[in-house]
Write a protein that holds these residues in place. Structure first.
Motif, PDB file in Angstrom:
ATOM      1  N   THR A 112      51.828 -55.461 -44.830  1.00 22.17           N
ATOM      2  CA  THR A 112      50.702 -54.639 -45.296  1.00 22.17           C
ATOM      3  C   THR A 112      51.150 -53.386 -46.047  1.00 22.17           C
ATOM      4  N   TRP A 113      52.153 -52.679 -45.482  1.00 26.00           N
ATOM      5  CA  TRP A 113      52.510 -51.379 -46.078  1.00 26.00           C
ATOM      6  C   TRP A 113      52.971 -51.493 -47.528  1.00 26.00           C
ATOM      7  N   PHE A 114      53.519 -52.655 -47.907  1.00 27.59           N
ATOM      8  CA  PHE A 114      54.001 -52.818 -49.287  1.00 27.59           C
ATOM      9  C   PHE A 114      52.870 -52.641 -50.306  1.00 27.59           C
ATOM     10  N   TYR A 115      51.624 -52.915 -49.888  1.00 25.09           N
ATOM     11  CA  TYR A 115      50.475 -52.920 -50.806  1.00 25.09           C
ATOM     12  C   TYR A 115      49.692 -51.621 -50.763  1.00 25.09           C
ATOM     13  N   GLN A 116      50.173 -50.658 -49.981  1.00 21.60           N
ATOM     14  CA  GLN A 116      49.331 -49.493 -49.756  1.00 21.60           C
ATOM     15  C   GLN A 116      49.927 -48.224 -50.341  1.00 21.60           C
ATOM     16  N   LYS A 117      49.055 -47.227 -50.476  1.00 23.81           N
ATOM     17  CA  LYS A 117      49.431 -45.946 -51.090  1.00 23.81           C
ATOM     18  C   LYS A 117      50.750 -45.437 -50.508  1.00 23.81           C
ATOM     19  N   GLY A 118      51.608 -44.929 -51.350  1.00 25.57           N
ATOM     20  CA  GLY A 118      52.926 -44.474 -50.902  1.00 25.57           C
ATOM     21  C   GLY A 118      53.990 -45.546 -51.113  1.00 25.57           C
ATOM     22  N   SER A 119      53.535 -46.803 -51.325  1.00 26.11           N
ATOM     23  CA  SER A 119      54.501 -47.885 -51.620  1.00 26.11           C
ATOM     24  C   SER A 119      54.008 -48.616 -52.879  1.00 26.11           C
ATOM     25  N   GLY A 120      53.829 -49.939 -52.834  1.00 30.53           N
ATOM     26  CA  GLY A 120      53.350 -50.666 -54.018  1.00 30.53           C
ATOM     27  C   GLY A 120      54.498 -51.205 -54.852  1.00 30.53           C
ATOM     28  N   PRO A 121      54.164 -52.170 -55.741  1.00 28.98           N
ATOM     29  CA  PRO A 121      55.208 -52.903 -56.470  1.00 28.98           C
ATOM     30  C   PRO A 121      55.987 -52.092 -57.497  1.00 28.98           C
ATOM     31  N   LEU A 122      55.400 -51.015 -57.989  1.00 28.22           N
ATOM     32  CA  LEU A 122      56.163 -50.207 -58.945  1.00 28.22           C
ATOM     33  C   LEU A 122      57.409 -49.653 -58.241  1.00 28.22           C
ATOM     34  N   LEU A 123      57.202 -49.094 -57.041  1.00 24.00           N
ATOM     35  CA  LEU A 123      58.309 -48.510 -56.281  1.00 24.00           C
ATOM     36  C   LEU A 123      59.189 -49.581 -55.636  1.00 24.00           C
ATOM     37  N   ASP A 124      58.576 -50.730 -55.323  1.00 22.00           N
ATOM     38  CA  ASP A 124      59.341 -51.776 -54.636  1.00 22.00           C
ATOM     39  C   ASP A 124      60.062 -52.699 -55.616  1.00 22.00           C
ATOM     40  N   MET A 125      59.409 -53.057 -56.719  1.00 25.53           N
ATOM     41  CA  MET A 125      59.985 -54.027 -57.668  1.00 25.53           C
ATOM     42  C   MET A 125      60.279 -53.426 -59.045  1.00 25.53           C
ATOM     43  N   GLY A 126      59.338 -52.636 -59.588  1.00 27.01           N
ATOM     44  CA  GLY A 126      59.553 -52.026 -60.911  1.00 27.01           C
ATOM     45  C   GLY A 126      60.857 -51.244 -60.953  1.00 27.01           C
ATOM     46  N   VAL A 127      61.235 -50.703 -59.812  1.00 24.25           N
ATOM     47  CA  VAL A 127      62.457 -49.900 -59.710  1.00 24.25           C
ATOM     48  C   VAL A 127      63.707 -50.700 -60.132  1.00 24.25           C
ATOM     49  N   TYR A 128      63.683 -52.034 -59.918  1.00 23.78           N
ATOM     50  CA  TYR A 128      64.846 -52.841 -60.335  1.00 23.78           C
ATOM     51  C   TYR A 128      64.984 -52.826 -61.860  1.00 23.78           C
ATOM     52  N   GLY A 129      63.877 -53.139 -62.536  1.00 22.26           N
ATOM     53  CA  GLY A 129      63.921 -53.192 -63.999  1.00 22.26           C
ATOM     54  C   GLY A 129      64.292 -51.842 -64.595  1.00 22.26           C
ATOM     55  N   ILE A 130      63.756 -50.783 -63.989  1.00 20.89           N
ATOM     56  CA  ILE A 130      64.062 -49.433 -64.488  1.00 20.89           C
ATOM     57  C   ILE A 130      65.544 -49.126 -64.293  1.00 20.89           C
ATOM     58  N   HIS A 131      66.042 -49.430 -63.093  1.00 20.37           N
ATOM     59  CA  HIS A 131      67.471 -49.213 -62.809  1.00 20.37           C
ATOM     60  C   HIS A 131      68.331 -50.008 -63.802  1.00 20.37           C
ATOM     61  N   GLU A 132      67.951 -51.260 -64.034  1.00 19.14           N
ATOM     62  CA  GLU A 132      68.771 -52.120 -64.895  1.00 19.14           C
ATOM     63  C   GLU A 132      68.764 -51.624 -66.344  1.00 19.14           C
ATOM     64  N   ILE A 133      67.573 -51.397 -66.897  1.00 15.81           N
ATOM     65  CA  ILE A 133      67.541 -51.084 -68.327  1.00 15.81           C
ATOM     66  C   ILE A 133      68.095 -49.682 -68.603  1.00 15.81           C
ATOM     67  N   THR A 134      67.882 -48.743 -67.666  1.00 15.94           N
ATOM     68  CA  THR A 134      68.488 -47.419 -67.867  1.00 15.94           C
ATOM     69  C   THR A 134      69.994 -47.477 -67.567  1.00 15.94           C
ATOM     70  N   GLY A 135      70.393 -48.354 -66.649  1.00 12.20           N
ATOM     71  CA  GLY A 135      71.826 -48.551 -66.399  1.00 12.20           C
ATOM     72  C   GLY A 135      72.525 -49.108 -67.632  1.00 12.20           C
ATOM     73  N   LEU A 136      71.798 -49.919 -68.410  1.00  7.05           N
ATOM     74  CA  LEU A 136      72.391 -50.539 -69.598  1.00  7.05           C
ATOM     75  C   LEU A 136      72.271 -49.656 -70.842  1.00  7.05           C
ATOM     76  N   LEU A 137      71.110 -49.026 -71.018  1.00  3.80           N
ATOM     77  CA  LEU A 137      70.868 -48.274 -72.259  1.00  3.80           C
ATOM     78  C   LEU A 137      70.981 -46.766 -72.085  1.00  3.80           C
ATOM     79  N   GLY A 138      71.032 -46.299 -70.829  1.00  3.81           N
ATOM     80  CA  GLY A 138      71.075 -44.853 -70.576  1.00  3.81           C
ATOM     81  C   GLY A 138      69.684 -44.323 -70.273  1.00  3.81           C
ATOM     82  N   PRO A 139      69.580 -43.007 -70.028  1.00  3.76           N
ATOM     83  CA  PRO A 139      68.296 -42.423 -69.631  1.00  3.76           C
ATOM     84  C   PRO A 139      67.216 -42.620 -70.702  1.00  3.76           C
ATOM     85  N   ALA A 140      65.973 -42.795 -70.230  1.00  2.00           N
ATOM     86  CA  ALA A 140      64.836 -42.891 -71.157  1.00  2.00           C
ATOM     87  C   ALA A 140      64.285 -41.496 -71.424  1.00  2.00           C
TER      88      ALA A 140
END
Ligand code: NAD
Length: 368
Positions: free
Chosen positions: A178-206
């Motif tokens: 349940t907590w994954f879907y609720q305020k304070g968590s959610g897929p941006l923080l749980d999953m989007g963080v991977y893509g952000i880490h990867e693309i900034t790790g590859l291209l540098g800060p946005a």
């Protein structure tokens, strides 16, 4: 003060899925068995902490972080609690001068992230923050090839960073998701963080963020496993799409959702003026070159690419976070999975929410 010659004494906070699952941290500490001492584990569900202590060989089990920090002799604490607890718990850990492995994200707000970084620095504590992807061979190799200008100036990237959500697959989820879907968590923080880490790790800060974000359905039902049929009220956005501007007309589009049951496209596609690159996560990298040979364009099919495999990394799985921290502490290295990188990722995620709510482009301040 950490004695970097003796095994580093490890405490675990949170005995849930990422602690105990086959792909998680505790079952995969084998390759660093000589370098760490399994001391203590804490979880408010004391039975869960005791079970994990028995299963994985920790000497002590606690129901509370403060109690563990007061009683156990520790050098490192791995914070494996739910997302919305990271700020408060990580702060306590670094206040006591313990080196910190943090599951993602680093914290909830920029003030929290700054405080964790400053307090850690003042107390001589090193921080390693998930995701671990920039330690995985395909990402390291992609970074090397980009630095060598293999595909020329990068124009844009497409980054997939979603799954169907915890409990969204037929296998369900081992604990209540349940907590994954609720305020304070959610897929941006749980999953989007991977893509952000990867693309900034590859291209540098946005430099800038522009986003759309919302809730697709207000109620989700767990599809299988012990919590099958549980109805979850969705209070965090479960559908965020955003664009990153890296400057110089280099852009990326990233998703961070719980709405991808299946996809066949690469995890990352990067398009440059002289070629293209595909990353699939744990399988080989693909490279396309304009003028791969004189007058010939095409995908490169290597006979042998040793840099793409590392048996030790494969064995460590998520325990690579602890391995990386041990390496940094022992050898006085600045982490690849640095707190500054994690803070930049957090700033992007907070900017996604602001951009979507206010319908504007948000400028970023942090770098790493
Ligand atoms: N589950 C996964 O596949 C996965 C994968 C990668 C990263 N992560 C990350 O790992 C972290 C934990 O996720 P999870 O899936 O293991 O969650 P989970 O719900 O399975 O487990 C969380 C555990 O933390 C415990 N807990 C709650 N409050 C606590 C507190 N104050 N102090 C100590 N423990 C407390 C819970 O009792 C539970 O045992 C999150 O940051 C998540 O993003 C999870």
């Amino acid at each position: 003060m950490t004695d970097t010659k003796s095994p580093l004494r490890l405490g675990i906070l949170g005995a849930g899925t990422i602690a105990t699952a086959g792909y998680g941290i505790l079952p995969n500490l084998g390759p660093i068995g000589d370098e760490i001492e399994l001391v203590a584990i804490a979880d408010p569900v004391l039975e869960r902490a005791k079970q994990a202590a028995d299963d994985f060989g920790f000497r002590e089990a606690y129901s509370d972080l403060r109690e563990m920090l007061d009683s156990a002799e520790l050098d490192i604490v791995a914070n494996l609690t739910p997302i919305f607890l990271h700020s408060e718990t990580s702060r306590l850990i670094v206040e006591r001068g313990k080196h910190l492995v943090s599951e993602k994200p680093l914290g909830a707000t920029m003030e929290d992230a700054d405080a964790i970084i400053e307090i850690a620095a003042a107390n001589g504590a090193t921080i390693v923050c998930a995701p671990p992807d920039m330690l995985f061979p395909p990402y390291m190799e992609a970074r090397r090839l980009l630095d060598e200008n293999t595909i020329g100036k990068v124009a844009f990237a497409r980054v997939r960073s979603s799954h169907a959500g915890p409990g969204g697959g037929p296998g369900g989820w081992p604990l209540d998701p349940t907590w994954f879907y609720q305020k304070g968590s959610g897929p941006l923080l749980d999953m989007g963080v991977y893509g952000i880490h990867e693309i900034t790790g590859l291209l540098g800060p946005a430099k800038r963020v522009s986003a759309f974000s919302g809730i697709t359905e207000p109620i989700r039902t767990v599809r299988g496993g012990p919590f099958k049929g549980t109805e979850i009220e969705v209070t965090a956005d479960d559908n965020s799409l955003f664009m990153l501007d890296f400057g110089g007309s280099t852009f990326a589009v990233v998703d961070g959702t719980f709405n991808v049951h299946a996809a066949k496209s690469p995890k990352l596609e990067i398009f440059g003026r002289r070629g293209a690159m595909n990353l699939y996560g744990d399988s080989p990298l693909e490279v396309y070159r304009a003028d791969a040979a004189p007058g010939v364009d095409g995908w490169i099919t290597p006979n042998y690419w040793p840099a793409l495999s590392d048996e030790r990394v494969d064995k460590l799985q998520r325990a690579i976070l602890v391995d990386h921290l041990v390496d940094c502490v022992r050898n006085d290295k600045h982490p690849v999975l640095s707190a500054e990188h994690a803070r930049h990722a957090l700033e992007i995620m907070l900017a996604v929410t602001t951009s979507a709510r206010e319908g504007k482009v948000v400028e970023l301040k942090t770098t790493f």
